[in-house]
Design a protein around this motif. Structure first.
Motif, PDB file in Angstrom:
ATOM      1  N   VAL A  88       7.143  -2.785 -11.855  1.00  0.00           N
ATOM      2  CA  VAL A  88       7.145  -1.383 -11.434  1.00  0.00           C
ATOM      3  C   VAL A  88       8.591  -0.886 -11.388  1.00  0.00           C
ATOM      4  N   ALA A  89       8.747   0.425 -11.419  1.00  0.00           N
ATOM      5  CA  ALA A  89      10.073   1.040 -11.343  1.00  0.00           C
ATOM      6  C   ALA A  89      10.428   1.298  -9.891  1.00  0.00           C
ATOM      7  N   ILE A  90      11.719   1.262  -9.563  1.00  0.00           N
ATOM      8  CA  ILE A  90      12.157   1.484  -8.194  1.00  0.00           C
ATOM      9  C   ILE A  90      11.721   2.853  -7.691  1.00  0.00           C
ATOM     10  N   ASP A  91      11.778   3.872  -8.541  1.00  0.00           N
ATOM     11  CA  ASP A  91      11.431   5.230  -8.114  1.00  0.00           C
ATOM     12  C   ASP A  91       9.950   5.547  -8.285  1.00  0.00           C
ATOM     13  N   ALA A  92       9.147   4.556  -8.662  1.00  0.00           N
ATOM     14  CA  ALA A  92       7.701   4.768  -8.805  1.00  0.00           C
ATOM     15  C   ALA A  92       6.967   3.519  -8.312  1.00  0.00           C
ATOM     16  N   ASP A  93       7.332   3.086  -7.120  1.00  0.00           N
ATOM     17  CA  ASP A  93       6.848   1.820  -6.567  1.00  0.00           C
ATOM     18  C   ASP A  93       5.761   2.086  -5.528  1.00  0.00           C
ATOM     19  N   PRO A  94       4.537   1.632  -5.762  1.00  0.00           N
ATOM     20  CA  PRO A  94       3.456   1.895  -4.802  1.00  0.00           C
ATOM     21  C   PRO A  94       3.446   0.949  -3.611  1.00  0.00           C
ATOM     22  N   ARG A  95       4.288  -0.073  -3.606  1.00  0.00           N
ATOM     23  CA  ARG A  95       4.147  -1.135  -2.618  1.00  0.00           C
ATOM     24  C   ARG A  95       4.450  -0.688  -1.192  1.00  0.00           C
ATOM     25  N   GLY A  96       5.380   0.226  -1.005  1.00  0.00           N
ATOM     26  CA  GLY A  96       5.690   0.674   0.345  1.00  0.00           C
ATOM     27  C   GLY A  96       4.490   1.288   1.032  1.00  0.00           C
ATOM     28  N   GLN A  97       3.802   2.193   0.349  1.00  0.00           N
ATOM     29  CA  GLN A  97       2.612   2.828   0.921  1.00  0.00           C
ATOM     30  C   GLN A  97       1.499   1.812   1.106  1.00  0.00           C
ATOM     31  N   MET A  98       1.363   0.886   0.166  1.00  0.00           N
ATOM     32  CA  MET A  98       0.332  -0.147   0.277  1.00  0.00           C
ATOM     33  C   MET A  98       0.563  -1.029   1.509  1.00  0.00           C
ATOM     34  N   LEU A  99       1.817  -1.405   1.745  1.00  0.00           N
ATOM     35  CA  LEU A  99       2.124  -2.272   2.878  1.00  0.00           C
ATOM     36  C   LEU A  99       1.781  -1.610   4.203  1.00  0.00           C
ATOM     37  N   GLN A 100       2.069  -0.337   4.333  1.00  0.00           N
ATOM     38  CA  GLN A 100       1.745   0.343   5.583  1.00  0.00           C
ATOM     39  C   GLN A 100       0.239   0.373   5.825  1.00  0.00           C
ATOM     40  N   LEU A 101      -0.525   0.606   4.769  1.00  0.00           N
ATOM     41  CA  LEU A 101      -1.986   0.597   4.904  1.00  0.00           C
ATOM     42  C   LEU A 101      -2.490  -0.785   5.297  1.00  0.00           C
ATOM     43  N   LEU A 102      -1.905  -1.818   4.697  1.00  0.00           N
ATOM     44  CA  LEU A 102      -2.337  -3.188   4.993  1.00  0.00           C
ATOM     45  C   LEU A 102      -1.954  -3.593   6.404  1.00  0.00           C
ATOM     46  N   LEU A 103      -0.744  -3.254   6.847  1.00  0.00           N
ATOM     47  CA  LEU A 103      -0.330  -3.596   8.209  1.00  0.00           C
ATOM     48  C   LEU A 103      -1.208  -2.872   9.240  1.00  0.00           C
ATOM     49  N   ASP A 104      -1.561  -1.629   8.980  1.00  0.00           N
ATOM     50  CA  ASP A 104      -2.465  -0.915   9.881  1.00  0.00           C
ATOM     51  C   ASP A 104      -3.827  -1.606   9.934  1.00  0.00           C
ATOM     52  N   ALA A 105      -4.282  -2.099   8.793  1.00  0.00           N
ATOM     53  CA  ALA A 105      -5.565  -2.820   8.763  1.00  0.00           C
ATOM     54  C   ALA A 105      -5.495  -4.102   9.569  1.00  0.00           C
ATOM     55  N   ALA A 106      -4.350  -4.777   9.512  1.00  0.00           N
ATOM     56  CA  ALA A 106      -4.191  -6.008  10.296  1.00  0.00           C
ATOM     57  C   ALA A 106      -4.253  -5.701  11.775  1.00  0.00           C
ATOM     58  N   ALA A 107      -3.580  -4.641  12.191  1.00  0.00           N
ATOM     59  CA  ALA A 107      -3.569  -4.283  13.608  1.00  0.00           C
ATOM     60  C   ALA A 107      -4.953  -3.899  14.095  1.00  0.00           C
ATOM     61  N   GLN A 108      -5.752  -3.279  13.204  1.00  0.00           N
ATOM     62  CA  GLN A 108      -7.095  -2.859  13.571  1.00  0.00           C
ATOM     63  C   GLN A 108      -8.116  -3.979  13.457  1.00  0.00           C
ATOM     64  N   GLY A 109      -7.791  -4.974  12.563  1.00  0.00           N
ATOM     65  CA  GLY A 109      -8.759  -6.047  12.315  1.00  0.00           C
ATOM     66  C   GLY A 109      -8.716  -7.151  13.325  1.00  0.00           C
TER      67      GLY A 109
END
Length: 419
Positions: free
Chosen positions: A398-419
């Motif tokens: 992926v490109a630095i200026d088009a990287d989906p991982r930051g948004q994905m990580l926040q969604l996953l961490l929220d799921a961990a806190a809720q799970g």
């Protein structure tokens, strides 16, 4: 999150068995993010200190094979956190000193490599173990692609002694060092006084492990880090990963131009590409002798255990891999704000631990490390305040200026806190 929860079925036997799949709505949202960025295959995991909450995968691992949570590929710079752990174990055992001159170790090594490493611009200033682990060395990779880039190749994996020979040639002054270049291999900064993200620094840290133990780096890490952590599907030697479990790296091309953050290594692509080609290209299996900085092969199941180990202060499932005090120190800032403000790193560092770091905008308690190699993109993020972690393994660059991982990580961490 809503939606039916399933259980992965990747044919892995007891390996990762019984871990729930993501809630459907979350998986669809994550897949939308990776599809938008042309990521061909992705696997993720979500953890707390005590368990892996979710693990899931979607897309294609390689031609004819689906991506699974067991799909294994080179994870790039996340490898540095494993290398740092091997070094810190030796520090805890009294076999290395964090503030010791690395030359004290190099000159007595039984494994071939550089016998001394000093900046030609500041030859009286020692480089220390702490400098290596916190990116405070002047060591740099030279011109791109240059000697570093040319270590990537297809075919047989390098023999385990090649890293030491390469480092010797790159860091030893002429006439002994074939690729030594005082202007390109070293910045003019004083060791310990300037922060710059350095792959060479971590490759040298891996060589220190060899120098101290008398064992090749991959063998030592397998026995002292990976297996004790329960990461049975991970290794620094590609050929120890079963062929059936290996994913392939991919690049996305638009009108014949490669996208992503790496140069266009056509020599690693087994077919010609038309000048106007748009689509995914699969790399041939490639290797490099410079494994400590970015050559670990791993997957979402094993990286889940890695995140849990760090959330557990160096212990997982009752098994200590790193003393708790040392693990805590690793997730502590060791570089001043003044130095970090002038950093030449590609990302906005606000705190630098031992390999792990924090970036501008991170919430309190976040520690992270991203990884990327030719055609891959990975991430491990720890939320020490909430006791949660998330990992991402993508087989497409992926490109630095088009990287989906930051948004994905926040969604996953929220799921961990809720799970």
């Amino acid at each position: 999150m809503t939606g039916r929860r399933g259980v992965r079925g990747d044919g892995g036997g007891t390996y990762g068995a019984g871990i729930p799949a993501l809630p459907i709505s979350l998986k669809e949202r994550l897949r939308g993010l990776t599809d938008t960025r042309n990521v061909l295959g992705c696997s993720v995991s979500v953890v707390t200190r005590d368990r892996t909450v979710y693990a899931d995968a979607w897309g294609t691992a390689r031609t004819g094979r689906p991506m699974t949570t067991r799909s294994t590929l080179n994870i790039g710079s996340v490898s540095k956190t494993v290398t740092a752990t091997a070094v810190l174990q030796l520090v805890a055992a009294g076999r290395l000193r964090l503030d010791g001159d690395i030359d004290e170790v190099l000159r007595t090594s039984r494994i071939y490599g550089p016998r001394s490493v000093r900046s030609p611009h500041h030859p009286q200033t020692p480089i220390t173990v702490r400098h290596l682990l916190t990116h405070l060395t002047p060591l740099t990779g030279g011109p791109e692609p240059g000697p570093y880039g040319y270590t990537y190749r297809t075919g047989a994996a390098p023999d385990p002694g090649e890293m030491g020979r390469w480092l010797h040639d790159f860091l030893t002054p002429a006439p002994r060092g074939w690729t030594y270049d005082p202007e390109h291999n070293f910045l003019k900064t004083v060791p310990g006084r300037a922060h710059q993200y350095s792959d060479i620094g971590f490759d040298l840290a891996g060589h220190l492990v060899q120098a101290v133990t008398g064992r090749y780096f991959a063998d030592h890490c397998r026995d002292h880090v990976l297996r004790p952590a329960g990461m049975s599907g991970s290794d620094f030697e590609r050929d120890r990963i079963p062929e059936t479990h290996r994913a392939r790296a991919h690049a996305w091309y638009v009108d014949g131009a490669k996208t992503g953050m790496w140069l266009d290594y056509r020599n690693l692509i087994p077919r010609s590409i038309p000048d106007d080609f748009t689509g995914h290209v699969e790399y041939a299996p490639y290797t490099t002798c410079l494994a400590p900085a970015g050559g670990l092969w791993s997957n979402a199941i094993d990286l889940a255990r890695w995140a849990r180990l760090w959330l557990g202060s160096g212990t997982i499932d009752g098994r200590p891999v790193l003393p708790g005090s040392v693990a805590t120190e690793a997730l502590t800032g060791h570089v001043s704000a003044e130095i970090l403000a002038q950093s030449q790193a590609p990302l906005p560092f606000v705190s630098q631990g031992y390999a792990w770091h924090r970036l501008r905008g991170d919430a309190d308690g976040i520690w992270q490390h991203a990884g990327s190699d030719l055609g891959t993109a990975t991430y491990v993020m720890l939320d020490t305040k909430r006791g949660a972690g998330a990992t991402i393994v993508c087989n497409t660059e992926v490109a630095i200026d088009a990287d989906p991982r930051g948004q994905m990580l926040q969604l996953l961490l929220d799921a961990a806190a809720q799970g």
